[in-house]
Each structure stands twice: as structure tokens, then as C-alpha cells.
Write a protein that holds these residues in place. Structure first.
Motif, PDB file in Angstrom:
ATOM      1  N   ARG A 114     -14.641 -60.926  45.086  1.00 33.71           N
ATOM      2  CA  ARG A 114     -15.567 -61.792  45.814  1.00 33.71           C
ATOM      3  C   ARG A 114     -15.569 -63.188  45.194  1.00 33.71           C
ATOM      4  O   ARG A 114     -15.425 -63.351  43.984  1.00 33.71           O
ATOM      5  CB  ARG A 114     -16.979 -61.197  45.834  1.00 33.71           C
ATOM      6  CG  ARG A 114     -17.514 -60.799  44.520  1.00 33.71           C
ATOM      7  CD  ARG A 114     -18.787 -59.967  44.662  1.00 33.71           C
ATOM      8  NE  ARG A 114     -19.959 -60.799  44.861  1.00 33.71           N
ATOM      9  CZ  ARG A 114     -21.155 -60.328  45.238  1.00 33.71           C
ATOM     10  NH1 ARG A 114     -21.297 -59.054  45.506  1.00 33.71           N
ATOM     11  NH2 ARG A 114     -22.169 -61.120  45.381  1.00 33.71           N
ATOM     12  N   VAL A 115     -15.730 -64.193  46.054  1.00 30.17           N
ATOM     13  CA  VAL A 115     -15.668 -65.588  45.630  1.00 30.17           C
ATOM     14  C   VAL A 115     -16.964 -66.278  46.062  1.00 30.17           C
ATOM     15  O   VAL A 115     -17.458 -66.054  47.177  1.00 30.17           O
ATOM     16  CB  VAL A 115     -14.455 -66.296  46.278  1.00 30.17           C
ATOM     17  CG1 VAL A 115     -14.440 -67.777  45.928  1.00 30.17           C
ATOM     18  CG2 VAL A 115     -13.152 -65.624  45.848  1.00 30.17           C
ATOM     19  N   HIS A 136     -21.520 -65.357  48.866  1.00 36.69           N
ATOM     20  CA  HIS A 136     -20.125 -65.103  48.515  1.00 36.69           C
ATOM     21  C   HIS A 136     -19.328 -64.720  49.759  1.00 36.69           C
ATOM     22  O   HIS A 136     -19.892 -64.407  50.807  1.00 36.69           O
ATOM     23  CB  HIS A 136     -20.037 -63.967  47.487  1.00 36.69           C
ATOM     24  CG  HIS A 136     -20.435 -62.638  48.072  1.00 36.69           C
ATOM     25  ND1 HIS A 136     -21.758 -62.237  48.179  1.00 36.69           N
ATOM     26  CD2 HIS A 136     -19.690 -61.634  48.618  1.00 36.69           C
ATOM     27  CE1 HIS A 136     -21.813 -61.051  48.748  1.00 36.69           C
ATOM     28  NE2 HIS A 136     -20.576 -60.659  49.024  1.00 36.69           N
ATOM     29  N   VAL A 137     -18.002 -64.745  49.625  1.00 40.58           N
ATOM     30  CA  VAL A 137     -17.098 -64.238  50.668  1.00 40.58           C
ATOM     31  C   VAL A 137     -15.983 -63.465  49.975  1.00 40.58           C
ATOM     32  O   VAL A 137     -15.696 -63.683  48.787  1.00 40.58           O
ATOM     33  CB  VAL A 137     -16.497 -65.369  51.526  1.00 40.58           C
ATOM     34  CG1 VAL A 137     -17.544 -65.971  52.433  1.00 40.58           C
ATOM     35  CG2 VAL A 137     -15.847 -66.445  50.659  1.00 40.58           C
ATOM     36  N   THR A 138     -15.358 -62.559  50.710  1.00 40.14           N
ATOM     37  CA  THR A 138     -14.225 -61.802  50.166  1.00 40.14           C
ATOM     38  C   THR A 138     -12.973 -61.985  51.018  1.00 40.14           C
ATOM     39  O   THR A 138     -12.006 -61.230  50.889  1.00 40.14           O
ATOM     40  CB  THR A 138     -14.562 -60.304  50.070  1.00 40.14           C
ATOM     41  OG1 THR A 138     -14.896 -59.810  51.375  1.00 40.14           O
ATOM     42  CG2 THR A 138     -15.715 -60.067  49.116  1.00 40.14           C
ATOM     43  N   GLY A 139     -12.997 -62.997  51.892  1.00 38.02           N
ATOM     44  CA  GLY A 139     -11.836 -63.281  52.718  1.00 38.02           C
ATOM     45  C   GLY A 139     -12.173 -64.376  53.711  1.00 38.02           C
ATOM     46  O   GLY A 139     -13.312 -64.859  53.771  1.00 38.02           O
ATOM     47  N   HIS A 140     -11.169 -64.778  54.500  1.00 43.07           N
ATOM     48  CA  HIS A 140     -11.414 -65.791  55.532  1.00 43.07           C
ATOM     49  C   HIS A 140     -10.499 -65.549  56.729  1.00 43.07           C
ATOM     50  O   HIS A 140      -9.442 -64.933  56.614  1.00 43.07           O
ATOM     51  CB  HIS A 140     -11.208 -67.206  54.993  1.00 43.07           C
ATOM     52  CG  HIS A 140      -9.777 -67.533  54.656  1.00 43.07           C
ATOM     53  ND1 HIS A 140      -9.298 -67.579  53.360  1.00 43.07           N
ATOM     54  CD2 HIS A 140      -8.700 -67.826  55.441  1.00 43.07           C
ATOM     55  CE1 HIS A 140      -8.016 -67.874  53.369  1.00 43.07           C
ATOM     56  NE2 HIS A 140      -7.623 -68.035  54.623  1.00 43.07           N
ATOM     57  N   THR A 141     -10.931 -66.039  57.883  1.00 43.69           N
ATOM     58  CA  THR A 141     -10.115 -66.052  59.094  1.00 43.69           C
ATOM     59  C   THR A 141     -10.280 -67.422  59.730  1.00 43.69           C
ATOM     60  O   THR A 141     -11.409 -67.891  59.908  1.00 43.69           O
ATOM     61  CB  THR A 141     -10.569 -64.970  60.101  1.00 43.69           C
ATOM     62  OG1 THR A 141     -10.697 -63.710  59.439  1.00 43.69           O
ATOM     63  CG2 THR A 141      -9.553 -64.845  61.236  1.00 43.69           C
ATOM     64  N   GLY A 162     -10.918 -58.783  59.998  1.00 40.25           N
ATOM     65  CA  GLY A 162      -9.961 -58.211  59.070  1.00 40.25           C
ATOM     66  C   GLY A 162     -10.519 -56.959  58.426  1.00 40.25           C
ATOM     67  O   GLY A 162     -11.076 -56.087  59.097  1.00 40.25           O
ATOM     68  N   GLN A 163     -10.424 -56.860  57.106  1.00 42.75           N
ATOM     69  CA  GLN A 163     -10.855 -55.660  56.399  1.00 42.75           C
ATOM     70  C   GLN A 163     -12.335 -55.679  56.039  1.00 42.75           C
ATOM     71  O   GLN A 163     -12.881 -54.661  55.618  1.00 42.75           O
ATOM     72  CB  GLN A 163     -10.026 -55.485  55.119  1.00 42.75           C
ATOM     73  CG  GLN A 163      -8.544 -55.261  55.371  1.00 42.75           C
ATOM     74  CD  GLN A 163      -7.757 -55.208  54.089  1.00 42.75           C
ATOM     75  OE1 GLN A 163      -8.313 -55.125  52.998  1.00 42.75           O
ATOM     76  NE2 GLN A 163      -6.438 -55.262  54.197  1.00 42.75           N
ATOM     77  N   SER A 164     -12.983 -56.816  56.194  1.00 43.84           N
ATOM     78  CA  SER A 164     -14.372 -56.899  55.747  1.00 43.84           C
ATOM     79  C   SER A 164     -15.122 -57.981  56.518  1.00 43.84           C
ATOM     80  O   SER A 164     -14.569 -59.029  56.838  1.00 43.84           O
ATOM     81  CB  SER A 164     -14.420 -57.223  54.246  1.00 43.84           C
ATOM     82  OG  SER A 164     -15.726 -57.536  53.832  1.00 43.84           O
ATOM     83  N   THR A 165     -16.398 -57.707  56.813  1.00 42.22           N
ATOM     84  CA  THR A 165     -17.246 -58.721  57.440  1.00 42.22           C
ATOM     85  C   THR A 165     -17.779 -59.712  56.407  1.00 42.22           C
ATOM     86  O   THR A 165     -18.357 -60.733  56.766  1.00 42.22           O
ATOM     87  CB  THR A 165     -18.442 -58.063  58.154  1.00 42.22           C
ATOM     88  OG1 THR A 165     -19.204 -57.319  57.197  1.00 42.22           O
ATOM     89  CG2 THR A 165     -17.969 -57.125  59.247  1.00 42.22           C
ATOM     90  N   SER A 166     -17.570 -59.408  55.133  1.00 42.20           N
ATOM     91  CA  SER A 166     -18.035 -60.279  54.054  1.00 42.20           C
ATOM     92  C   SER A 166     -17.053 -61.433  53.878  1.00 42.20           C
ATOM     93  O   SER A 166     -16.393 -61.575  52.860  1.00 42.20           O
ATOM     94  CB  SER A 166     -18.150 -59.488  52.748  1.00 42.20           C
ATOM     95  OG  SER A 166     -18.483 -60.326  51.661  1.00 42.20           O
TER      96      SER A 166
END
Length: 237
Positions: A114-115, A136-141, A162-166
Motif C-alpha cells: 500500500r502507498v 492509501h492506494v494499492t494500485g491505479h487505473t 483490477g485486483q482491488s478496489t483500494s
């Protein structure tokens, strides 16, 4: 032998087709070269031609390149990308694996950890206008808002997570932000953050921050050039 579903092969076909069918092949070639972050000199060196040859094709001073020349140029771009680690090809593969065309999804990534959301906003030059429930976020689109809203069903829209809503959803081709914010109202669960690209605070739909607060996600805007944003995201986190 290259498999027909190999991301490099699919990306090569897409680029070559777009250049060949373009009303302005030189401009389309220039778009892809800059998207790959390859200079005219680097591409010319790889092709063993002078940089003026590449410049002449892009500016239209030379006749439109034939299929053979286009194939060689595209192969050169992909070779250079692979030599640099293959980030652009992997990005395309991620979008394909999520079941989208790259004209809808410009980038889709998961992070190993997580970032902090502040770090993400700093990377893309975004300004937060409404705080959310998560920091925080754990990915982006990165999504073309017009293509996504006009072409995707609600189920397909959800797959943008993707793999996570976070994660952070960044919408490009935004005028005031009404459509993405209304779309967020009917998609559950919501992401941790929504970034509207291409507008300033003063251009934002006045109801956007209120809708973001109701649904609990952070809302931010950025007006940085999309090429710079995508480049920053390729190196993030």
C-alpha cells in the motif's frame, strides 16, 4: 516462434495498423514514439539510419512509409522498450489481461504494498479537493472517461478496479467531471480515490466534491500533460 496471443505481437499489430490507416501517418508515428519515451535519435540509431530520416517521416517531408518501413519502425520501438525492461509492453499486457482495449484503459497496475495517497497525488501533480475515508492506494487505473462511459456495462466498469478496489481511478478526457462522478454513484464498492485529469479546480462541476464525500472517496484534479502523468506512473511507486 511468437505466439499469436503474445502481448508484443498484439501491440505491434495495433501500432502498425494505426499508423498505416492514419490520415496523418507521420503524426501517428510521432505519437507512438513519444508514448514509448524514445527520442528520434535513439530510434534512428537502432534502425541504423540518420535521425533526419525519422524526422522527415514524422513531419511528412517524406512520402508516407510503406508497410515494410512501418513494421521495421514498430519493431524498433518494441526492441528498445524490451532493452529498457519492457515496461510499455507489460503495461499493454496488463490492460489486455483485464479484458480491455488500450483506448479505454491507458494503464492498470497493482502495487506490491500500500502507498500513501499523498505520494500518489505528488507523483501525478494532483490537488485533493475532497478527503475520503482512506489515506492509501494499492494500485491505479487510468481510464478514458468518454470511451469507458459510452462503451462499458456496469459489470465491465467494475472490472476497472483490477485486483482491488483500494486504488485510484484516473479519468482522462474530462470537461467538468459530471459523468465520472455520476458513474461512481452506481458502482459499488467505490475506489479509494478518483482523479479527474485535464481540468483545474475552477473548471470542476460544483457538485463533484459533495458527491465524493457522500461516497467516501478522495477526489483530486490534475492538469499535468497526460504523457508526463503516464511516465510518472510507470516509475511509481
Amino acid at each position: 516462434m511468437t505466439e499469436p496471443d503474445d502481448p508484443r505481437e498484439q501491440l505491434a499489430e495495433r501500432i502498425a495498423g494505426e499508423i498505416t490507416l492514419s490520415d496523418d501517418p507521420g503524426a501517428t508515428l510521432r505519437k507512438w514514439r513519444t508514448d514509448f519515451g524514445v527520442s528520434q535519435t535513439d530510434l534512428a540509431d537502432h534502425l541504423d539510419v540518420s535521425s533526419s530520416v525519422v524526422s522527415d517521416y514524422e513531419s511528412g517531408r517524406r512520402a508516407s512509409p510503406g508497410i515494410g518501413v512501418v513494421a521495421r519502425i514498430v519493431s524498433g520501438l518494441l526492441d528498445i522498450d524490451e532493452r529498457r525492461g519492457g515496461d510499455r509492453i507489460r503495461q499493454y499486457a496488463r490492460v489486455l489481461s483485464a479484458g480491455f482495449e488500450s483506448d479505454i484503459v491507458n494503464d492498470l497496475r497493482e502495487y506490491p504494498t500500500r502507498v500513501a495517497l499523498d505520494r500518489f497525488y505528488d507523483a501525478v501533480g494532483a490537488t485533493e479537493l475532497a478527503a475520503g475515508d482512506h489515506d492509501h492506494v494499492t494500485g491505479h487505473t487510468v481510464i478514458d472517461s468518454i470511451e469507458a462511459i459510452t462503451r462499458l456495462s456496469s459489470e465491465e466498469f467494475y472490472r476497472l478496479y483490477g485486483q482491488s478496489t483500494s486504488r485510484a481511478l484516473m479519468f482522462t478526457n474530462v470537461t467538468r467531471g459530471e459523468s465520472p462522478l455520476v458513474a461512481m454513484r452506481v458502482v459499488n464498492p467505490t475506489p479509494n480515490a478518483v482523479v479527474l485529469h485535464g481540468l483545474d479546480r475552477g473548471d470542476l462541476w460544483e457538485h463533484a466534491p459533495k458527491l465524493a464525500q457522500l461516497d467516501g472517496f478522495s477526489l483530486a484534479v490534475t492538469n499535468e500533460p497526460i504523457g508526463d502523468v503516464l511516465e510518472a506512473l510507470r516509475e511509481f511507486p
